[in-house]
Design a protein around this motif. Structure first.
Motif, PDB file in Angstrom:
ATOM      1  N   GLU A 111     -14.803  28.102  65.791  1.00  0.00           N
ATOM      2  CA  GLU A 111     -14.235  26.762  66.015  1.00  0.00           C
ATOM      3  C   GLU A 111     -15.120  25.654  65.457  1.00  0.00           C
ATOM      4  N   THR A 112     -15.957  26.008  64.496  1.00  0.00           N
ATOM      5  CA  THR A 112     -16.805  25.004  63.850  1.00  0.00           C
ATOM      6  C   THR A 112     -15.962  24.007  63.062  1.00  0.00           C
ATOM      7  N   ALA A 113     -14.959  24.498  62.344  1.00  0.00           N
ATOM      8  CA  ALA A 113     -14.111  23.603  61.563  1.00  0.00           C
ATOM      9  C   ALA A 113     -13.384  22.612  62.474  1.00  0.00           C
ATOM     10  N   LEU A 114     -12.948  23.079  63.629  1.00  0.00           N
ATOM     11  CA  LEU A 114     -12.257  22.206  64.576  1.00  0.00           C
ATOM     12  C   LEU A 114     -13.184  21.105  65.076  1.00  0.00           C
ATOM     13  N   THR A 115     -14.424  21.459  65.393  1.00  0.00           N
ATOM     14  CA  THR A 115     -15.380  20.461  65.858  1.00  0.00           C
ATOM     15  C   THR A 115     -15.691  19.457  64.767  1.00  0.00           C
ATOM     16  N   ARG A 116     -15.901  19.938  63.549  1.00  0.00           N
ATOM     17  CA  ARG A 116     -16.209  19.019  62.444  1.00  0.00           C
ATOM     18  C   ARG A 116     -15.061  18.052  62.187  1.00  0.00           C
ATOM     19  N   THR A 117     -13.831  18.554  62.293  1.00  0.00           N
ATOM     20  CA  THR A 117     -12.682  17.683  62.050  1.00  0.00           C
ATOM     21  C   THR A 117     -12.521  16.679  63.179  1.00  0.00           C
ATOM     22  N   THR A 118     -12.870  17.056  64.403  1.00  0.00           N
ATOM     23  CA  THR A 118     -12.827  16.112  65.521  1.00  0.00           C
ATOM     24  C   THR A 118     -13.756  14.931  65.261  1.00  0.00           C
ATOM     25  N   ALA A 119     -14.873  15.186  64.596  1.00  0.00           N
ATOM     26  CA  ALA A 119     -15.837  14.120  64.308  1.00  0.00           C
ATOM     27  C   ALA A 119     -15.293  13.087  63.337  1.00  0.00           C
ATOM     28  N   ARG A 120     -14.159  13.392  62.714  1.00  0.00           N
ATOM     29  CA  ARG A 120     -13.560  12.447  61.769  1.00  0.00           C
ATOM     30  C   ARG A 120     -12.274  11.823  62.314  1.00  0.00           C
ATOM     31  N   GLN A 121     -12.038  11.988  63.611  1.00  0.00           N
ATOM     32  CA  GLN A 121     -10.863  11.404  64.251  1.00  0.00           C
ATOM     33  C   GLN A 121     -11.185  10.013  64.801  1.00  0.00           C
ATOM     34  N   PRO A 122     -10.151   9.192  65.006  1.00  0.00           N
ATOM     35  CA  PRO A 122     -10.384   7.846  65.548  1.00  0.00           C
ATOM     36  C   PRO A 122     -11.150   7.903  66.864  1.00  0.00           C
ATOM     37  N   GLY A 123     -12.237   7.146  66.939  1.00  0.00           N
ATOM     38  CA  GLY A 123     -13.013   7.096  68.157  1.00  0.00           C
ATOM     39  C   GLY A 123     -13.826   8.336  68.441  1.00  0.00           C
ATOM     40  N   LEU A 124     -13.842   9.296  67.512  1.00  0.00           N
ATOM     41  CA  LEU A 124     -14.541  10.568  67.712  1.00  0.00           C
ATOM     42  C   LEU A 124     -14.118  11.206  69.037  1.00  0.00           C
ATOM     43  N   ARG A 125     -12.809  11.206  69.306  1.00  0.00           N
ATOM     44  CA  ARG A 125     -12.248  11.787  70.528  1.00  0.00           C
ATOM     45  C   ARG A 125     -11.022  12.612  70.171  1.00  0.00           C
ATOM     46  N   ALA A 126     -10.676  13.535  71.064  1.00  0.00           N
ATOM     47  CA  ALA A 126      -9.444  14.309  70.918  1.00  0.00           C
ATOM     48  C   ALA A 126      -9.083  14.893  72.271  1.00  0.00           C
ATOM     49  N   TRP A 127      -7.938  15.580  72.332  1.00  0.00           N
ATOM     50  CA  TRP A 127      -7.473  16.218  73.564  1.00  0.00           C
ATOM     51  C   TRP A 127      -7.084  17.656  73.258  1.00  0.00           C
ATOM     52  N   TYR A 128      -7.462  18.562  74.148  1.00  0.00           N
ATOM     53  CA  TYR A 128      -7.003  19.942  74.114  1.00  0.00           C
ATOM     54  C   TYR A 128      -5.905  20.088  75.168  1.00  0.00           C
ATOM     55  N   VAL A 129      -4.729  20.529  74.725  1.00  0.00           N
ATOM     56  CA  VAL A 129      -3.591  20.731  75.621  1.00  0.00           C
ATOM     57  C   VAL A 129      -3.351  22.231  75.805  1.00  0.00           C
ATOM     58  N   LEU A 130      -3.289  22.675  77.060  1.00  0.00           N
ATOM     59  CA  LEU A 130      -3.070  24.083  77.365  1.00  0.00           C
ATOM     60  C   LEU A 130      -1.979  24.230  78.421  1.00  0.00           C
TER      61      LEU A 130
END
Length: 435
Positions: free
Chosen positions: A258-277
């Protein structure tokens, strides 16, 4: 000969021990009061992919020569550490793609410190690298410290851990703009070796915009360095990852780490995201823990965790945190339909690997933020760990690098930072002494 090693993590300790073992007068500079660096905050796994084709597939932009060194030398070098008294907790990595061992961080640092002292080496705590000395030919002839001392040496080995703890360098090279990532390591890796080498003409490697880290619970979550592993939210492959615009932004199943997922999160607005399960996703297992257990760790840390009986209500709850309700709901419904129909690869971004729709209540959303453990880019080196010149690509005489100071090993993917510490630490020491 005299060798100075700058940085007292696993790479520095490995290099210092091998240098003193080979007869060099060796001084280890440790920036903090207690040695060990980020190794003490890690899970202790030092691993390599099982063969070079797998290594190349998992980190396709990395230097194949350096990757092959890790592949070939990790196992015998771990055996050497074990003979020095370093405790090995396990020979299993929990991943069929890899081999290696789990070291006991505190026990390993203690054993290496004792061995270095027994063999006549010197460890200087609270002493940081503040630049390199060189002569008119460009040969490195010693180091300067933060105390104003100039220490002459025949060779210097840089092992100060990259620049993850330097917000300005991280912003410039990795984020590419404003914002600040939380640090998932000790705060002393501020680029001392990296900057000192550049000042004497060193070349940088590939992968300067990449890093290794984890998505952790976003603020207001609070946790100590000792809790870094516990609070890691390492279940993106069992979730739907959406950004603050309510849109999916990455392939959740792109890679096992999940390294790619973390790196891409760093390029999102506000450096934030949500995981939905959904309920089924919460049962998903990563190594010894379920996603649900990791969500509970986020709750204990004070992270933002939402739970509702329907997706519609979850979209409403997320709207209270700034996500557009209709876009969020459409994103989740489109994802569910495509995955249920086996068309995950047609989504944008595509969803690869095993995936299931989020349809079983209750539904949970966890706010996550990227954290940086160490940099991937750094100093360009040859296969003797000699630091290369920007001007002509040749090695800078008397200058070597180890650990994650060595850049470009895992470009395009993820490899073990502790393996790089063990392997390059020993190689740098042997090369510095002409072995």
């Amino acid at each position: 000969m005299r060798v100075i090693v700058a940085g007292g993590g696993l790479a520095g300790f490995t290099a210092a021990l091998r240098a003193v073992e080979l007869g060099a007068r060796t001084t280890l500079l440790e920036k903090g009061g207690l040695p060990g660096g980020s190794f003490l905050l890690s899970s202790g796994y030092a691993w390599s992919y099982r063969d070079l084709p797998t290594f190349r597939r998992e980190a396709p932009g990395g230097d194949p020569g350096l990757q092959n060194l890790i592949l070939e030398r990790l196992e015998p070098y771990i055996g050497w550490l074990e003979r020095q008294g370093c405790p090995v907790l396990s020979r299993e990595t929990g991943n069929p793609l890899t081999f290696g061992a789990r070291l006991d961080p505190e026990g390993t640092v203690g054993a290496l410190a004792r061995r270095i002292a027994d063999l006549g080496g010197e460890i200087l705590p609270n002493t940081a690298l503040d630049g390199l000395l060189n002569d008119t030919s460009g040969r490195v002839t010693g180091t300067r410290t933060n105390h104003g001392d100039e220490l002459a040496a025949d060779a210097a080995i840089l092992s100060s851990g990259g620049f993850a703890g330097n917000p300005e360098l991280v912003s410039r090279h990795i984020i590419g703009g404003p914002g600040r990532m939380r640090l998932r390591s000790h705060p002393r890796s501020t680029g001392d070796g990296f900057l000192a080498a550049q000042a004497v003409g060193a070349r940088t490697s590939a992968g300067m915009d990449e890093f290794y880290g984890r998505n952790l619970p976003a603020p207001p979550a609070e946790f100590s360095p000792a809790e870094f592993v516990e609070v890691s939210q390492l279940y993106g492959r069992h979730a739907v990852a959406i950004n603050t615009r309510g849109e999916r932004y990455a392939d959740e199943g792109a890679d096992w780490s999940e390294t790619a997922l973390t790196r891409t999160t760093a390029r999102q607005p506000g450096l934030r995201a949500w995981y939905v399960l959904d309920a089924a996703g919460l049962e998903g297992r990563v190594r010894e823990r379920t996603a649900g257990e990791m969500v509970e760790a986020a709750k204990r840390a004070g992270g933002t965790v939402l739970e509702t009986p329907t997706l519609e209500e979850l979209a409403e709850a997320l709207a209270k945190h700034g996500l557009p309700r209709d876009i969020t709901l459409r994103t989740l419904r489109e994802y569910n339909q495509a995955v249920a129909d086996g068309r995950g690869d047609e989504l944008s971004p595509p969803r690869t690997g095993p995936a299931a729709p989020a349809r079983v209540p209750p539904f949970v959303a966890v706010e996550v933020a990227p954290t940086i453990t160490h940099t991937v880019g750094g100093l360009a080196v040859d296969e003797r760990c000699g630091v290369l010149r920007l001007e002509d690509g040749g090695p800078i005489p008397g200058l070597y690098a180890a650990g994650v100071e060595v850049g470009g090993v895992s470009t395009g993917g993820y490899t073990s930072g502790l393996a790089a510490a063990v392997v390059f630490g020993r190689i740098a020491a042997e090369s510095s002494l002409g072995h």
